[in-house]
Design an enzyme around this catalytic site. Sequence first.
Site, short mmCIF file in Angstrom:
data_model
loop_
_atom_site.label_atom_id
_atom_site.label_comp_id
_atom_site.label_asym_id
_atom_site.label_seq_id
_atom_site.Cartn_x
_atom_site.Cartn_y
_atom_site.Cartn_z
N TYR A 1 -13.47 38.36 -36.09
CA TYR A 1 -12.43 38.95 -36.94
C TYR A 1 -11.72 37.94 -37.83
O TYR A 1 -10.95 38.32 -38.71
CB TYR A 1 -11.38 39.67 -36.06
CG TYR A 1 -11.83 41.04 -35.64
CD1 TYR A 1 -12.82 41.21 -34.66
CD2 TYR A 1 -11.29 42.18 -36.22
CE1 TYR A 1 -13.24 42.48 -34.29
CE2 TYR A 1 -11.71 43.45 -35.85
CZ TYR A 1 -12.67 43.59 -34.89
OH TYR A 1 -13.09 44.85 -34.53
N LYS B 1 -20.42 37.81 -22.86
CA LYS B 1 -21.89 37.83 -22.92
C LYS B 1 -22.35 36.39 -22.74
O LYS B 1 -22.92 35.78 -23.65
CB LYS B 1 -22.31 38.44 -24.28
CG LYS B 1 -23.77 38.71 -24.46
CD LYS B 1 -24.28 39.96 -23.79
CE LYS B 1 -25.78 40.08 -23.96
NZ LYS B 1 -26.39 41.12 -23.11
N ASP C 1 -22.62 44.61 -21.89
CA ASP C 1 -23.52 45.77 -21.83
C ASP C 1 -23.39 46.47 -20.49
O ASP C 1 -23.24 47.69 -20.41
CB ASP C 1 -24.99 45.37 -22.14
CG ASP C 1 -25.44 44.08 -21.46
OD1 ASP C 1 -24.62 43.43 -20.77
OD2 ASP C 1 -26.62 43.71 -21.62
N ASP D 1 -12.79 45.77 -29.26
CA ASP D 1 -12.77 46.90 -30.20
C ASP D 1 -13.72 47.99 -29.72
O ASP D 1 -13.38 49.17 -29.66
CB ASP D 1 -13.19 46.40 -31.59
CG ASP D 1 -13.28 47.54 -32.59
OD1 ASP D 1 -12.37 48.39 -32.60
OD2 ASP D 1 -14.26 47.59 -33.34
N ASP E 1 -12.96 52.11 -27.67
CA ASP E 1 -13.32 53.47 -28.11
C ASP E 1 -14.01 54.19 -26.94
O ASP E 1 -13.77 55.38 -26.71
CB ASP E 1 -14.25 53.45 -29.34
CG ASP E 1 -13.48 53.57 -30.66
OD1 ASP E 1 -12.32 53.10 -30.74
OD2 ASP E 1 -14.03 54.15 -31.63
C1 IPM Z 1 -9.12 49.17 -34.23
C2 IPM Z 1 -9.87 49.29 -35.53
C3 IPM Z 1 -9.75 48.00 -36.31
C4 IPM Z 1 -10.42 46.90 -35.50
C5 IPM Z 1 -10.34 48.04 -37.73
C6 IPM Z 1 -9.85 49.21 -38.52
C7 IPM Z 1 -10.05 46.77 -38.45
O1 IPM Z 1 -11.19 49.64 -35.31
O2 IPM Z 1 -7.90 48.94 -34.26
O3 IPM Z 1 -9.72 49.36 -33.17
O4 IPM Z 1 -11.63 46.70 -35.60
O5 IPM Z 1 -9.70 46.24 -34.77
MN MN Z 2 -11.62 50.14 -33.24
#
Ligand code: IPM
Ligand code: MN
Length: 370
Positions: free
Chosen positions: A136, A204, A237, A261, A265
């Site tokens: 990042y 990893k 993984d 990140d 999700d």
């Molecule tokens: C998050 C988002 C951000 C990230 C993006 C939009 C830069 O996906 O906050 O999870 O990758 O951190």
């Molecule tokens: Mn994200």
Amino acid sequence: MQRTLGVIAGDGVGPDVVREGLAVLGDVVGRDDVNIQLAHFDLGGERFLKTGEVLPDSALDDLKKCDAIFLGAVGHPGVAPGILEKGLLLKLRFEFQQYINLRPVRLFSGVETPIKGKGPDDIDMVVVRENNEDLYVGAGGFTRKGTPEEVAIQTSINTRAGVERCLRYAFRLAQERGKARPFRGLSKDEVGKGVRGQVTMVAKTNVLTFAHDLWMRTFNEVAADYPDVKTDYQHVDACCMRMVVSPERFDVIATTNMFGDIITDLGAVLQGGMGLAASGNLNPERNFPSMFEPVHGSAPDIAGQGIANPIAAILSVGMLLDHLGAPKGAEEVRRAVAKVLAAGTHKTPDLGGRSTTAEVGRAVRDALGT
Ligand code: IPM
Ligand code: MN
Ligand code: NAD
């Protein structure tokens, strides 16, 4: 106590969920000795398209003066990927040294998880995502761009100091979580020996033999200072597989920016979806404002319909209140959300209901103090 909260509603569903978050904030703020003044910042895709500005220096200076920031989402279908994400969101995370991205993964009663046979007792972990390093940082570039010989490089940067402060935060958090009751995944024997929590480092090491060797060495060294916290390691993984198959084995996860990140999700799905996942970008030293936001983005596929789930944003307000020294309000927010989710009467379409964003926000407000 007087506090200033910077508000960046942003793009897509951002303004809708921020509206509900702020309404809840307004209702609970009186429970602690805190008075919050709002400072709205018109930033995001529309502003960029109108003026070409993403984050003017003056806005950055004004945001710096705030005690905390509440952000909805950035990302606009009419703006090339990366302009707003890097120029606004990542810029704030980096400029304000918000080096911890704290992302709780907790399944509330009444919410369906797609993970068969698992319930609220099994899904209760926190991801400590390193938030200022790794891929990042934006180190890289092209040569011979646009030609068949093009080379693109994007470098993962990991510093000893950056890794160590992230891991120490994770260990302290595991200690904190273990205070009320020890992590459920510990054996009787371990609890008998005084162990209260667990940190799983996710990396990893089998491939990233430089960067994640640094992470592993640092992990082992830091762990020695926290004998009451059990250590665990998973390759990323296998971690994804285990989060689905046996989420109950996780307490605190510490991981790199990019992996964090991705796995959050997945974590959002475990807890019922993107509409429920909250986060805090923390500057633990409080040299700069911390920033609270839902994990989700601007959700262009449902934007403008008034049906985005506001709960991720409302729970982010809960985290924000904790950070601003308003624990009663924070607890009240979580209690009201838990009540609405358990009742199941007000659900946006992502949770299988037919309520609007505003109706769910209203239901949470009605549940406050009941
Ligand atoms: C998050 C988002 C951000 C990230 C993006 C939009 C830069 O996906 O906050 O999870 O990758 O951190
Ligand atoms: Mn994200
Ligand atoms: P997204 O999180 O916006 O959406 C993914 C899916 O989750 C979509 O189907 C969406 O409808 C659903 N969803 C998200 N939030 C929801 C909510 N509150 N209620 C119900 N459903 C919800 O991810 P994406 O589609 O990959 O990204 C869209 C844009 O947002 C991109 O420009 C991306 O860069 C940006 N983004 C920003 C942030 C942020 O501001 N923190 C985070 C992630 C993505």
